[in-house]
Scaffold this motif. Sequence first.
Motif, PDB file in Angstrom:
ATOM      1  N   LEU A 195       1.125  -8.471   6.111  1.00  0.00           N
ATOM      2  CA  LEU A 195       0.794  -8.542   4.688  1.00  0.00           C
ATOM      3  C   LEU A 195      -0.409  -7.681   4.315  1.00  0.00           C
ATOM      4  N   MET A 196      -0.572  -7.503   3.018  1.00  0.00           N
ATOM      5  CA  MET A 196      -1.748  -6.795   2.494  1.00  0.00           C
ATOM      6  C   MET A 196      -3.023  -7.478   2.989  1.00  0.00           C
ATOM      7  N   GLY A 197      -3.915  -6.694   3.549  1.00  0.00           N
ATOM      8  CA  GLY A 197      -5.178  -7.253   4.038  1.00  0.00           C
ATOM      9  C   GLY A 197      -5.129  -7.688   5.494  1.00  0.00           C
TER      10      GLY A 197
ATOM     11  N   ALA B  93       1.341   4.893   6.265  1.00  0.00           N
ATOM     12  CA  ALA B  93       2.494   5.182   5.409  1.00  0.00           C
ATOM     13  C   ALA B  93       2.092   5.209   3.935  1.00  0.00           C
ATOM     14  N   ASP B  94       1.195   4.293   3.530  1.00  0.00           N
ATOM     15  CA  ASP B  94       0.777   4.288   2.114  1.00  0.00           C
ATOM     16  C   ASP B  94       0.128   5.621   1.731  1.00  0.00           C
ATOM     17  N   HIS B  95      -0.733   6.123   2.606  1.00  0.00           N
ATOM     18  CA  HIS B  95      -1.408   7.395   2.290  1.00  0.00           C
ATOM     19  C   HIS B  95      -0.405   8.543   2.266  1.00  0.00           C
TER      20      HIS B  95
ATOM     21  N   THR C 200      -1.198   7.982  -6.957  1.00  0.00           N
ATOM     22  CA  THR C 200      -1.625   6.768  -6.254  1.00  0.00           C
ATOM     23  C   THR C 200      -0.471   5.750  -6.272  1.00  0.00           C
ATOM     24  N   ILE C 201      -0.553   4.775  -5.376  1.00  0.00           N
ATOM     25  CA  ILE C 201       0.498   3.746  -5.356  1.00  0.00           C
ATOM     26  C   ILE C 201       0.568   2.987  -6.691  1.00  0.00           C
ATOM     27  N   PRO C 202      -0.559   2.565  -7.270  1.00  0.00           N
ATOM     28  CA  PRO C 202      -0.438   1.915  -8.587  1.00  0.00           C
ATOM     29  C   PRO C 202       0.276   2.804  -9.606  1.00  0.00           C
TER      30      PRO C 202
ATOM     31  N   ILE D 213       2.531   5.193  -8.917  1.00  0.00           N
ATOM     32  CA  ILE D 213       3.966   5.268  -8.564  1.00  0.00           C
ATOM     33  C   ILE D 213       4.680   4.020  -9.098  1.00  0.00           C
ATOM     34  N   PHE D 214       4.074   2.861  -8.878  1.00  0.00           N
ATOM     35  CA  PHE D 214       4.678   1.614  -9.390  1.00  0.00           C
ATOM     36  C   PHE D 214       4.808   1.665 -10.914  1.00  0.00           C
ATOM     37  N   ALA D 215       3.734   2.133 -11.575  1.00  0.00           N
ATOM     38  CA  ALA D 215       3.715   2.099 -13.049  1.00  0.00           C
ATOM     39  C   ALA D 215       4.712   3.101 -13.631  1.00  0.00           C
TER      40      ALA D 215
ATOM     41  N   SER E 234      11.925   2.561  -6.747  1.00  0.00           N
ATOM     42  CA  SER E 234      11.743   3.965  -6.345  1.00  0.00           C
ATOM     43  C   SER E 234      10.683   4.077  -5.258  1.00  0.00           C
ATOM     44  N   PHE E 235       9.622   3.297  -5.416  1.00  0.00           N
ATOM     45  CA  PHE E 235       8.586   3.301  -4.379  1.00  0.00           C
ATOM     46  C   PHE E 235       9.192   2.904  -3.034  1.00  0.00           C
ATOM     47  N   ARG E 236      10.031   1.882  -3.031  1.00  0.00           N
ATOM     48  CA  ARG E 236      10.628   1.402  -1.761  1.00  0.00           C
ATOM     49  C   ARG E 236      11.527   2.461  -1.134  1.00  0.00           C
TER      50      ARG E 236
ATOM     51  N   GLY F 124      11.211   5.732  -1.505  1.00  0.00           N
ATOM     52  CA  GLY F 124      10.304   6.756  -0.977  1.00  0.00           C
ATOM     53  C   GLY F 124       9.639   6.289   0.301  1.00  0.00           C
ATOM     54  N   GLU F 125       9.279   5.026   0.326  1.00  0.00           N
ATOM     55  CA  GLU F 125       8.626   4.443   1.510  1.00  0.00           C
ATOM     56  C   GLU F 125       9.557   4.520   2.721  1.00  0.00           C
ATOM     57  N   GLU F 126      10.833   4.198   2.501  1.00  0.00           N
ATOM     58  CA  GLU F 126      11.789   4.262   3.617  1.00  0.00           C
ATOM     59  C   GLU F 126      11.898   5.695   4.151  1.00  0.00           C
TER      60      GLU F 126
ATOM     61  N   THR G 112       2.190   0.519   8.412  1.00  0.00           N
ATOM     62  CA  THR G 112       3.156   0.512   7.306  1.00  0.00           C
ATOM     63  C   THR G 112       2.528  -0.176   6.096  1.00  0.00           C
ATOM     64  N   GLY G 113       3.133   0.027   4.933  1.00  0.00           N
ATOM     65  CA  GLY G 113       2.770  -0.773   3.776  1.00  0.00           C
ATOM     66  C   GLY G 113       3.304  -2.185   3.976  1.00  0.00           C
ATOM     67  N   GLY G 114       2.693  -3.146   3.269  1.00  0.00           N
ATOM     68  CA  GLY G 114       3.032  -4.546   3.515  1.00  0.00           C
ATOM     69  C   GLY G 114       4.496  -4.913   3.320  1.00  0.00           C
ATOM     70  N   GLY G 115       5.208  -4.159   2.455  1.00  0.00           N
ATOM     71  CA  GLY G 115       6.600  -4.530   2.177  1.00  0.00           C
ATOM     72  C   GLY G 115       7.622  -3.726   2.953  1.00  0.00           C
TER      73      GLY G 115
ATOM     74  N   ASN H  61      -6.479  -2.476  -5.718  1.00  0.00           N
ATOM     75  CA  ASN H  61      -5.513  -1.379  -5.823  1.00  0.00           C
ATOM     76  C   ASN H  61      -4.114  -1.777  -5.354  1.00  0.00           C
ATOM     77  N   ARG H  62      -3.825  -3.085  -5.373  1.00  0.00           N
ATOM     78  CA  ARG H  62      -2.513  -3.514  -4.879  1.00  0.00           C
ATOM     79  C   ARG H  62      -1.686  -4.048  -6.041  1.00  0.00           C
ATOM     80  N   PRO H  63      -0.706  -3.273  -6.500  1.00  0.00           N
ATOM     81  CA  PRO H  63       0.026  -3.648  -7.716  1.00  0.00           C
ATOM     82  C   PRO H  63       0.671  -5.025  -7.635  1.00  0.00           C
ATOM     83  N   LEU H  64       1.138  -5.421  -6.460  1.00  0.00           N
ATOM     84  CA  LEU H  64       1.825  -6.719  -6.364  1.00  0.00           C
ATOM     85  C   LEU H  64       0.872  -7.882  -6.619  1.00  0.00           C
ATOM     86  N   LEU H  65      -0.436  -7.636  -6.482  1.00  0.00           N
ATOM     87  CA  LEU H  65      -1.389  -8.738  -6.664  1.00  0.00           C
ATOM     88  C   LEU H  65      -2.035  -8.736  -8.054  1.00  0.00           C
TER      89      LEU H  65
HETATM   90  O1  LIG Z   1       2.914  -5.667   0.357  1.00  0.00           O
HETATM   91  C1  LIG Z   1       3.414  -4.751  -0.339  1.00  0.00           C
HETATM   92  O2  LIG Z   1       4.559  -4.809  -0.791  1.00  0.00           O
HETATM   93  C2  LIG Z   1       2.612  -3.541  -0.565  1.00  0.00           C
HETATM   94  C3  LIG Z   1       1.525  -3.296   0.241  1.00  0.00           C
HETATM   95  C4  LIG Z   1       0.751  -2.057   0.191  1.00  0.00           C
HETATM   96  O3  LIG Z   1       0.450  -1.644   1.513  1.00  0.00           O
HETATM   97  C5  LIG Z   1       1.494  -0.948  -0.560  1.00  0.00           C
HETATM   98  O4  LIG Z   1       2.554  -0.444   0.232  1.00  0.00           O
HETATM   99  C6  LIG Z   1       2.039  -1.456  -1.858  1.00  0.00           C
HETATM  100  O5  LIG Z   1       0.956  -1.888  -2.652  1.00  0.00           O
HETATM  101  C7  LIG Z   1       3.038  -2.620  -1.642  1.00  0.00           C
END
Ligand SMILES: O=C(O)C1=C[C@@H](O)[C@@H](O)[C@H](O)C1
Length: 241
Positions: free
Chosen positions: A70-72, A93-95, A104-106, A108-110, A116-118, A120-122, A138-141, A177-181
């Motif tokens: 997870l994030m953090g 991967a986020d960078h 920035t990721i925020p 891309i989400f916005a 689309s972010f997912r 690109g992430e894959e 990896t990014g958290g998701g 800087n985490r859009p999901l939060l």
């Molecule tokens: O947990 C997530 O889904 C995310 C975590 C971050 O690393 C980023 O990949 C983005 O903010 C989404």
Amino acid sequence: MRFAGRLNRAKSLPQDDSPSRATRPGPSGRRGRHTDAVQLSMNAEDEVGEPIEARLRRALGVRSIVLVGLMGAGKSTVGRRLASRLGLIFKDADHEIEAAAGLTIPDIFAIYGEPSFRDGEERVISRLLRAGPLVLATGGGAYLREATRVRIAESAVSVWLKADLDVLMRRVRKRGNRPLLQTEDPEGTMRDLMAVRHPVYAAADVMVISREVSHDRVVQDVLEALDAHLNGEGTIHVAAQ
Ligand SMILES: O=C(O)C1=C[C@@H](O)[C@@H](O)[C@H](O)C1
Ligand SMILES: Nc1ncnc2c1ncn2[C@@H]1O[C@H](COP(=O)(O)OP(=O)(O)OP(=O)(O)O)[C@@H](O)[C@H]1O
Ligand SMILES: [Mg+2]
């Protein structure tokens, strides 16, 4: 799934009769029932004094190490230090997604939305894994995507960095800087993410608790957990007579 730290280090004979190293036939084809040549595999250095880093690099071969969680959880900060210990390239991967998109990721989400972010992430993770061996945060998701899990299983050893809710929240509060939060109740959101994601992260090869100790201590825990997973640390080697 193997668990990290001291819990995984019990040097006792297997309690069941599954085909562990202790009961597999030896080179002679006979079962290794004899206990007079028991040799315990050692911890940080083996019997010829090989450092854990060298032993791991040899066992990894061309495989990468992929950090999920997870994030953090510490994937980026622990991952960079882990790569340095092992003399491997580190990628986040986020960078890499931000560099590929020039956003920035925020943003891309916005602008493009999460689906689309997912995608690109894959693609980015697939490209990075082809360039291994490396340590990849990896990014958290990312690990939630089945195609990504399959690629990771094919070309890497996966490590789930697992942390308690309060530890994660203390850490993610440092940066917004985490859009999901970006919700009214970030802690509730994180709790919901834990419920959905933990069963998926549990598919990783190794789990390490990302606790409130120094980054370097968590790195050491990761090294030891990987060593146990790849080199069978803590197992009993019995030479067949
Ligand atoms: O947990 C997530 O889904 C995310 C975590 C971050 O690393 C980023 O990949 C983005 O903010 C989404
Ligand atoms: N073991 C630790 N001790 C102290 N601080 C830590 C530890 N692990 C991580 N942190 C801190 O927590 C914050 C988040 O860590 P990090 O960015 O590595 O997490 P992450 O898993 O990459 O998160 P994300 O998925 O959001 O990218 C950072 O400020 C980092 O320094
Ligand atoms: Mg990160």
